[in-house]
Design a protein around this motif. Structure first.
Motif, PDB file in Angstrom:
ATOM      1  N   ASN A 284      42.244  48.733  38.075  1.00 50.49           N
ATOM      2  CA  ASN A 284      42.555  47.584  37.238  1.00 50.49           C
ATOM      3  C   ASN A 284      43.421  46.539  37.924  1.00 50.49           C
ATOM      4  OD1 ASN A 284      45.189  48.792  37.140  1.00 50.49           O
ATOM      5  ND2 ASN A 284      44.500  50.074  35.429  1.00 50.49           N
ATOM      6  N   THR A 285      43.689  46.707  39.229  1.00 54.45           N
ATOM      7  CA  THR A 285      44.501  45.729  39.935  1.00 54.45           C
ATOM      8  C   THR A 285      44.002  45.548  41.367  1.00 54.45           C
ATOM      9  OG1 THR A 285      46.706  45.220  40.823  1.00 54.45           O
ATOM     10  CG2 THR A 285      46.184  47.544  40.478  1.00 54.45           C
ATOM     11  N   VAL A 286      44.019  44.307  41.833  1.00 56.96           N
ATOM     12  CA  VAL A 286      43.620  44.037  43.209  1.00 56.96           C
ATOM     13  C   VAL A 286      44.697  44.460  44.198  1.00 56.96           C
ATOM     14  CG1 VAL A 286      42.071  42.160  42.588  1.00 56.96           C
ATOM     15  CG2 VAL A 286      44.480  41.653  43.070  1.00 56.96           C
ATOM     16  N   LEU A 287      45.851  44.909  43.710  1.00 57.92           N
ATOM     17  CA  LEU A 287      46.919  45.357  44.608  1.00 57.92           C
ATOM     18  C   LEU A 287      46.666  46.747  45.189  1.00 57.92           C
ATOM     19  CD1 LEU A 287      50.112  44.054  42.765  1.00 57.92           C
ATOM     20  CD2 LEU A 287      49.152  43.241  44.935  1.00 57.92           C
ATOM     21  N   LEU A 288      45.627  47.433  44.736  1.00 59.20           N
ATOM     22  CA  LEU A 288      45.275  48.710  45.357  1.00 59.20           C
ATOM     23  C   LEU A 288      45.017  48.477  46.845  1.00 59.20           C
ATOM     24  CD1 LEU A 288      42.923  50.080  42.571  1.00 59.20           C
ATOM     25  CD2 LEU A 288      45.134  51.047  43.232  1.00 59.20           C
ATOM     26  N   PRO A 289      45.470  49.380  47.712  1.00 59.27           N
ATOM     27  CA  PRO A 289      45.493  49.085  49.156  1.00 59.27           C
ATOM     28  C   PRO A 289      44.133  48.813  49.777  1.00 59.27           C
ATOM     29  CG  PRO A 289      46.010  51.402  48.724  1.00 59.27           C
ATOM     30  CD  PRO A 289      46.070  50.694  47.412  1.00 59.27           C
ATOM     31  N   GLU A 290      43.067  49.384  49.242  1.00 57.10           N
ATOM     32  CA  GLU A 290      41.777  49.175  49.892  1.00 57.10           C
ATOM     33  C   GLU A 290      40.987  48.006  49.298  1.00 57.10           C
ATOM     34  OE1 GLU A 290      38.191  51.828  48.570  1.00 57.10           O
ATOM     35  OE2 GLU A 290      39.848  53.166  49.031  1.00 57.10           O
ATOM     36  N   VAL A 291      41.567  47.290  48.353  1.00 55.28           N
ATOM     37  CA  VAL A 291      40.876  46.132  47.798  1.00 55.28           C
ATOM     38  C   VAL A 291      40.933  44.977  48.796  1.00 55.28           C
ATOM     39  CG1 VAL A 291      40.841  44.403  45.971  1.00 55.28           C
ATOM     40  CG2 VAL A 291      41.283  46.802  45.409  1.00 55.28           C
ATOM     41  N   ILE A 292      39.764  44.548  49.238  1.00 59.95           N
ATOM     42  CA  ILE A 292      39.640  43.449  50.200  1.00 59.95           C
ATOM     43  C   ILE A 292      39.593  42.113  49.475  1.00 59.95           C
ATOM     44  CG2 ILE A 292      38.158  42.467  52.006  1.00 59.95           C
ATOM     45  CD1 ILE A 292      37.140  45.394  52.476  1.00 59.95           C
ATOM     46  N   TRP A 293      38.933  42.104  48.319  1.00 62.60           N
ATOM     47  CA  TRP A 293      38.774  40.856  47.563  1.00 62.60           C
ATOM     48  C   TRP A 293      38.572  41.191  46.098  1.00 62.60           C
ATOM     49  CZ3 TRP A 293      33.504  38.046  47.036  1.00 62.60           C
ATOM     50  CH2 TRP A 293      33.667  36.833  46.348  1.00 62.60           C
ATOM     51  N   GLY A 294      39.174  40.382  45.252  1.00 52.16           N
ATOM     52  CA  GLY A 294      38.983  40.522  43.822  1.00 52.16           C
ATOM     53  C   GLY A 294      39.633  39.370  43.094  1.00 52.16           C
ATOM     54  N   SER A 295      39.373  39.252  41.813  1.00 57.25           N
ATOM     55  CA  SER A 295      39.989  38.221  40.990  1.00 57.25           C
ATOM     56  C   SER A 295      41.249  38.768  40.343  1.00 57.25           C
ATOM     57  CB  SER A 295      39.031  37.750  39.889  1.00 57.25           C
ATOM     58  OG  SER A 295      38.065  36.863  40.392  1.00 57.25           O
ATOM     59  N   ASN A 296      42.360  38.108  40.615  1.00 58.01           N
ATOM     60  CA  ASN A 296      43.597  38.401  39.896  1.00 58.01           C
ATOM     61  C   ASN A 296      43.555  37.608  38.600  1.00 58.01           C
ATOM     62  OD1 ASN A 296      46.941  37.230  40.069  1.00 58.01           O
ATOM     63  ND2 ASN A 296      46.315  39.231  39.342  1.00 58.01           N
ATOM     64  N   VAL A 297      43.245  38.284  37.526  1.00 57.06           N
ATOM     65  CA  VAL A 297      43.002  37.620  36.252  1.00 57.06           C
ATOM     66  C   VAL A 297      44.325  37.218  35.619  1.00 57.06           C
ATOM     67  CG1 VAL A 297      42.050  37.894  33.939  1.00 57.06           C
ATOM     68  CG2 VAL A 297      40.831  38.834  35.914  1.00 57.06           C
ATOM     69  N   ILE A 298      44.462  35.931  35.354  1.00 58.69           N
ATOM     70  CA  ILE A 298      45.663  35.421  34.700  1.00 58.69           C
ATOM     71  C   ILE A 298      45.660  35.906  33.256  1.00 58.69           C
ATOM     72  CG2 ILE A 298      46.911  33.325  34.040  1.00 58.69           C
ATOM     73  CD1 ILE A 298      45.412  31.908  36.346  1.00 58.69           C
ATOM     74  N   THR A 299      46.753  36.510  32.824  1.00 56.27           N
ATOM     75  CA  THR A 299      46.764  37.176  31.516  1.00 56.27           C
ATOM     76  C   THR A 299      46.602  36.196  30.363  1.00 56.27           C
ATOM     77  OG1 THR A 299      49.184  37.088  31.515  1.00 56.27           O
ATOM     78  CG2 THR A 299      48.154  39.111  32.299  1.00 56.27           C
ATOM     79  N   THR A 300      46.936  34.923  30.603  1.00 54.92           N
ATOM     80  CA  THR A 300      46.761  33.939  29.533  1.00 54.92           C
ATOM     81  C   THR A 300      45.327  33.440  29.421  1.00 54.92           C
ATOM     82  OG1 THR A 300      47.436  32.195  31.068  1.00 54.92           O
ATOM     83  CG2 THR A 300      49.145  33.135  29.642  1.00 54.92           C
ATOM     84  N   GLU A 301      44.487  33.796  30.380  1.00 54.73           N
ATOM     85  CA  GLU A 301      43.080  33.408  30.307  1.00 54.73           C
ATOM     86  C   GLU A 301      42.435  34.138  29.131  1.00 54.73           C
ATOM     87  OE1 GLU A 301      39.920  31.249  31.082  1.00 54.73           O
ATOM     88  OE2 GLU A 301      41.580  31.197  32.500  1.00 54.73           O
ATOM     89  N   THR A 302      41.756  33.395  28.260  1.00 58.87           N
ATOM     90  CA  THR A 302      41.275  33.990  27.016  1.00 58.87           C
ATOM     91  C   THR A 302      39.935  34.693  27.202  1.00 58.87           C
ATOM     92  OG1 THR A 302      40.306  31.859  26.416  1.00 58.87           O
ATOM     93  CG2 THR A 302      42.500  32.366  25.540  1.00 58.87           C
ATOM     94  N   THR A 303      39.903  35.655  28.118  1.00 59.18           N
ATOM     95  CA  THR A 303      38.677  36.455  28.255  1.00 59.18           C
ATOM     96  C   THR A 303      38.657  37.551  27.196  1.00 59.18           C
ATOM     97  OG1 THR A 303      39.818  37.701  29.979  1.00 59.18           O
ATOM     98  CG2 THR A 303      38.308  35.986  30.685  1.00 59.18           C
ATOM     99  N   PHE A 304      39.691  38.347  27.121  1.00 60.76           N
ATOM    100  CA  PHE A 304      39.838  39.378  26.116  1.00 60.76           C
ATOM    101  C   PHE A 304      38.519  40.101  25.802  1.00 60.76           C
ATOM    102  CE2 PHE A 304      43.391  36.381  25.203  1.00 60.76           C
ATOM    103  CZ  PHE A 304      44.363  37.196  25.733  1.00 60.76           C
ATOM    104  N   PHE A 305      37.857  39.753  24.676  1.00 57.01           N
ATOM    105  CA  PHE A 305      36.635  40.454  24.289  1.00 57.01           C
ATOM    106  C   PHE A 305      35.421  40.013  25.090  1.00 57.01           C
ATOM    107  CE2 PHE A 305      39.354  40.657  20.502  1.00 57.01           C
ATOM    108  CZ  PHE A 305      39.455  42.039  20.380  1.00 57.01           C
ATOM    109  N   ARG A 306      35.640  39.317  26.193  1.00 56.40           N
ATOM    110  CA  ARG A 306      34.582  38.982  27.144  1.00 56.40           C
ATOM    111  C   ARG A 306      34.834  39.687  28.479  1.00 56.40           C
ATOM    112  NH1 ARG A 306      33.764  37.593  22.754  1.00 56.40           N
ATOM    113  NH2 ARG A 306      33.372  35.514  21.930  1.00 56.40           N
ATOM    114  N   SER A 307      35.824  40.548  28.539  1.00 57.73           N
ATOM    115  CA  SER A 307      36.285  41.040  29.829  1.00 57.73           C
ATOM    116  C   SER A 307      35.491  42.249  30.320  1.00 57.73           C
ATOM    117  CB  SER A 307      37.774  41.387  29.770  1.00 57.73           C
ATOM    118  OG  SER A 307      37.983  42.620  29.133  1.00 57.73           O
ATOM    119  N   TYR A 308      35.585  42.449  31.618  1.00 61.03           N
ATOM    120  CA  TYR A 308      34.973  43.582  32.323  1.00 61.03           C
ATOM    121  C   TYR A 308      35.265  44.898  31.603  1.00 61.03           C
ATOM    122  CZ  TYR A 308      34.233  46.368  36.717  1.00 61.03           C
ATOM    123  OH  TYR A 308      33.820  47.243  37.690  1.00 61.03           O
ATOM    124  N   PHE A 309      36.530  45.123  31.277  1.00 62.41           N
ATOM    125  CA  PHE A 309      36.908  46.412  30.694  1.00 62.41           C
ATOM    126  C   PHE A 309      36.443  46.545  29.252  1.00 62.41           C
ATOM    127  CE2 PHE A 309      39.410  46.180  34.464  1.00 62.41           C
ATOM    128  CZ  PHE A 309      39.574  47.493  34.868  1.00 62.41           C
TER     129      PHE A 309
END
Length: 547
Positions: A284-309
């Motif tokens: 759930n975070t791009v800070l995992l050591p082997e993550v080369i690239w990912g989107s750091n999702v801004i928590t204020t972005e209103t994806t919520f019920f549109r999100s990956y999870f």
């Protein structure tokens, strides 16, 4: 070229800038920002890039004129690859956002569906914005320094990424078709109205352009400002590792095995494999050591019920997963050794608590695994307490907790991972197996396998056939839920059969056409339809261009 692209590029700079940098707005009112201003300096161009970074996961009505709020970019497109191909399995009816239509092979086979239209326009949005940077930054009017080279490199990488996504969805697979003659997608290089494209180029021409763009990106990155590190937002930026990773993916798709293996090694440099605690932490975070690239999702972005999870994780507090817990194919689960810790996050004996479960075994008295109601209820409570799901969440045999939120049981969106080191080891292993480099493939598999399985030994896979079977297993478990199965099946020319070999756990009634599909080489339904709106608007496309 595209009506929506024409409209989009009038506002793309406005969208990018107002999304990302308040300082710019202090000196340039939002109604006065022009393309000329946005492209005047490297720093202004970086704002366009930041708009692209954010646009990867924003709700698409904020990016595309007429874009639907029920798609939030890669929140939807990434898990779609496992949803269509049957890697992550639905257990009950829950068609929010048309997510179950995807499993039933309804959406991508219809030229008027939201899915085929918005994926097309989202990727061409990236291309058009990248073109604006490339065309201006390389015309000689700006001083080329390390910062400008970094901007140019990211733009080339983005363009390659978008074309690779388009060609892998809207055209026949390279290895199963005739790439020199098979129709691909239109090439777009313009950055000024009317943004006219070519007609559909061949599959080969598109792959050639992708390779050119990635090689150009790598050349620019080598003499550019390095990507900063230490913050989650840094991994939203593209760097040379991302370019090499995309080159590895592209080469794997075309059977350029040597390039795939070499690029995969370079892509993972500096990104060590995760340990057990990291692997079990939820992805759930791009800070995992082997993550080369990912989107750091801004928590204020209103994806919520549109999100990956919301679509694919089993702890999100939304009806898509509360009512319809997602499970692993039980045939794949049954191959995971007891000594492999990844097995722990797939619960084969979870109670089937949903009275409306598609397999007809929901609720105590119907679940064949439980004859004691207290044991049934206690196990449900244990799962909720362990993983943070709520009392409203159903459970189901073979449900997964690989992908789960940082704040389980909430509607908080989390980061989206696009590329990590484990994938690069698996690309190297597959490429070397296909070159009959048995020892090389074994070495790549060992490097990954011993971090996941205390008894791992790749030497037992001592032929191309056994190596490929094992690589398919490893990709299925390691990359579960990360969206790769659709393109994997096209590359391997494998169909879908949820009934074969004891069954996957999917319901034929629920899955409909998605329950069984012939292999891609003889089944053009694997190819996404071109949006009808594009054919209607683009003078270079006719009805005969439809897939």
């Amino acid at each position: 070229m595209l009506k929506k692209i024409k409209l989009l590029l009038i506002g793309v700079f406005f969208i990018s800038i107002v999304s990302c940098d308040d300082d710019f707005l202090d000196t340039a009112p939002t109604d006065a920002i022009s393309a000329t201003d946005a492209l005047a300096t490297a720093e202004n161009m970086s704002l366009i890039l930041n708009g692209l970074h954010r646009g990867l996961y924003s709700q698409l009505q904020t990016i595309l004129p007429g874009g639907s709020s029920i798609r939030a970019g890669n929140h939807y497109w990434v898990p779609l690859g496992d949803n269509i191909a049957g890697g992550v399995i639905h257990t009950a009816r829950a068609n929010n956002l048309s997510w179950q239509n995807e499993t039933q092979w309804i959406s991508h086979t219809q030229e008027t569906s939201t899915t085929v239209e918005l994926l097309w326009y989202h990727r061409y949005n990236i291309i058009a914005s990248s073109n604006s940077i490339i065309n201006k930054a390389t015309d000689g009017s700006l001083t080329e320094d390390d910062r400008l080279r970094e901007i140019i490199a990211q733009a080339y990488t983005y363009r390659a990424y978008a074309y690779l996504s388009l060609i892998q969805h809207y055209a026949k697979g390279y290895l199963i078709g005739n790439p020199s003659t098979d129709p691909g997608v239109p090439l777009l290089f313009s950055s000024d109205a009317p943004f006219t494209s070519a007609p559909r180029s061949t599959v080969q021409e598109i792959y050639d352009q992708i390779e050119l763009d990635l090689n150009d990106a790598i050349d620019y990155f080598e003499n550019a400002t390095p990507r900063p590190s230490g913050n989650a937002a840094d991994k939203s930026q593209l760097n040379i590792n991302v370019a090499y990773g995309l080159l590895a993916r592209m080469a794997l798709s075309t059977g350029d095995w040597e390039t795939a293996a070499d690029a995969a090694v370079k892509a993972r440099e500096g990104f060590p494999l995760m340990n057990e605690d990291d692997w079990k932490s939820g992805f759930n975070t791009v800070l995992l050591p082997e993550v080369i690239w990912g989107s750091n999702v801004i928590t204020t972005e209103t994806t919520f019920f549109r999100s990956y999870f919301y679509l694919i994780g089993n702890t999100f507090n939304g009806s898509q997963v509360r009512n319809n817990p997602k499970i692993i194919d039980k045939r794949l689960y049954n191959q995971i050794p007891e000594t492999d810790y990844r097995r722990d996050l797939f619960l084969a004996n979870a109670p089937n608590s949903n009275n409306s479960a598609a397999n007809g075994e929901g609720g105590f008295g119907n679940d064949p695994n439980y004859t004691n109601e207290e044991e049934f209820d206690n196990k449900i409570e244990e799962i909720q307490n362990t993983y943070g799901s709520t009392s409203a969440h159903n459970t189901h045999p073979y449900m997964h907790f690989k992908l789960r939120q940082q704040n389980s049981g909430t509607i908080d969106p989390d980061d989206i991972i696009y590329m990590r080191t484990a994938e690069m080891y698996l690309i190297e292993a597959e490429a070397k197996a296909m070159m009959d480099d048995i020892e090389g493939a074994q070495a790549a598999l060992d490097a990954l396998g011993i971090t996941r399985d205390s008894a791992y030994d790749a030497s037992i896979y001592n032929s191309k056939e056994s190596l490929m079977d094992h690589i398919k297993f490893q990709r299925g478990v390691e990359l579960f839920g990360e969206g790769f199965l659709y393109t994997d099946k096209i590359r391997w020319d494998e169909g879908i059969d949820h009934a074969a070999n004891g069954g996957s756990g999917a319901s034929a009634v629920l899955y409909q056409d998605g329950f069984k599909q012939d292999k891609p080489s003889i089944n053009d339904d694997w190819i996404f339809k071109i949006p009808q709106a594009e054919i209607d608007a683009n003078p270079n496309l006719t009805p005969s261009d439809q897939n």
